[in-house]
Design a protein around this motif. Structure first.
Motif, short mmCIF file in Angstrom:
data_model
loop_
_atom_site.label_atom_id
_atom_site.label_comp_id
_atom_site.label_asym_id
_atom_site.label_seq_id
_atom_site.Cartn_x
_atom_site.Cartn_y
_atom_site.Cartn_z
N PRO A 22 10.38 -6.34 -7.30
CA PRO A 22 8.53 -5.04 -7.33
C PRO A 22 9.18 -4.84 -9.07
CG PRO A 22 9.86 -4.83 -5.45
CD PRO A 22 10.95 -5.87 -6.20
N ALA A 23 9.87 -4.15 -9.11
CA ALA A 23 10.64 -3.78 -10.69
C ALA A 23 9.70 -4.87 -12.18
CB ALA A 23 11.41 -4.02 -11.52
N ASP A 24 9.46 -6.31 -11.22
CA ASP A 24 8.72 -6.90 -12.60
C ASP A 24 7.01 -7.68 -12.41
OD1 ASP A 24 11.16 -7.61 -13.66
OD2 ASP A 24 11.48 -8.87 -12.51
N TYR A 25 6.61 -6.66 -11.03
CA TYR A 25 5.37 -6.97 -11.09
C TYR A 25 4.51 -6.34 -11.80
CZ TYR A 25 1.55 -7.78 -8.11
OH TYR A 25 -0.33 -7.75 -7.79
N GLU A 26 3.59 -7.07 -11.88
CA GLU A 26 1.87 -6.69 -13.02
C GLU A 26 1.34 -6.32 -12.11
OE1 GLU A 26 2.01 -8.31 -16.79
OE2 GLU A 26 3.59 -9.22 -16.94
N TRP A 27 0.34 -4.98 -12.12
CA TRP A 27 -0.71 -4.70 -10.85
C TRP A 27 -1.81 -4.50 -11.92
CZ3 TRP A 27 0.22 -2.91 -6.94
CH2 TRP A 27 2.10 -2.91 -6.78
N GLN A 28 -2.44 -5.79 -11.57
CA GLN A 28 -3.62 -6.34 -11.66
C GLN A 28 -5.00 -5.10 -12.07
OE1 GLN A 28 -3.55 -9.55 -12.59
NE2 GLN A 28 -1.01 -9.24 -12.34
N SER A 29 -5.60 -4.64 -10.86
CA SER A 29 -6.80 -3.51 -10.46
C SER A 29 -6.12 -2.33 -11.73
CB SER A 29 -6.70 -2.83 -9.01
OG SER A 29 -5.83 -2.46 -8.88
N ASP A 30 -7.07 -1.82 -12.38
CA ASP A 30 -6.96 -0.59 -13.22
C ASP A 30 -6.91 0.36 -12.56
OD1 ASP A 30 -7.88 -1.94 -15.46
OD2 ASP A 30 -10.14 -1.57 -15.17
N PHE A 31 -7.06 0.20 -10.88
CA PHE A 31 -6.83 1.79 -10.07
C PHE A 31 -5.42 1.64 -9.95
CE2 PHE A 31 -5.73 2.83 -5.40
CZ PHE A 31 -6.08 4.22 -5.43
N ALA A 32 -4.75 0.25 -9.58
CA ALA A 32 -3.36 0.63 -9.54
C ALA A 32 -2.51 0.55 -10.41
CB ALA A 32 -2.86 -1.01 -8.77
#
Length: 83
Positions: free
Chosen positions: A3-13
């Motif tokens: 989870p720490a490596d995941y890059e959030w995609q949406s501006d909201f997130a």
């Protein structure tokens, strides 16, 4: 994937992840200030503890951390966390 490596995609997130990180960092700094004071044998009142833990200003917390580490004596603790 961790989870720490995941890059959030949406501006909201991205916005709310950044807010969470900022709050978490402020909490860690506040706890560090108190730990340094206690490790140095200084008494911390409930009011001072609450003031320190409720602060969300990274610059203020950094200033307090330096003051906590360098305070000459217990009379300076009130100056560290404000009056």
């Amino acid at each position: 994937m961790r989870p720490a490596d995941y890059e959030w995609q949406s501006d909201f997130a991205k916005k709310y992840v950044a807010i969470g990180r900022k709050e978490g960092l402020a909490q860690a700094w506040a706890e560090s200030v108190l730990k340094v004071l206690l490790a140095r044998g200084f008494q911390v009142t409930d009011e001072q503890r609450e003031r320190g833990l409720s602060c969300q200003d990274p610059e203020q917390l950094e200033t307090w951390l330096v003051q906590a580490a360098t305070a000459a004596d217990a009379s300076r603790v009130a100056d560290v966390l404000g009056r």
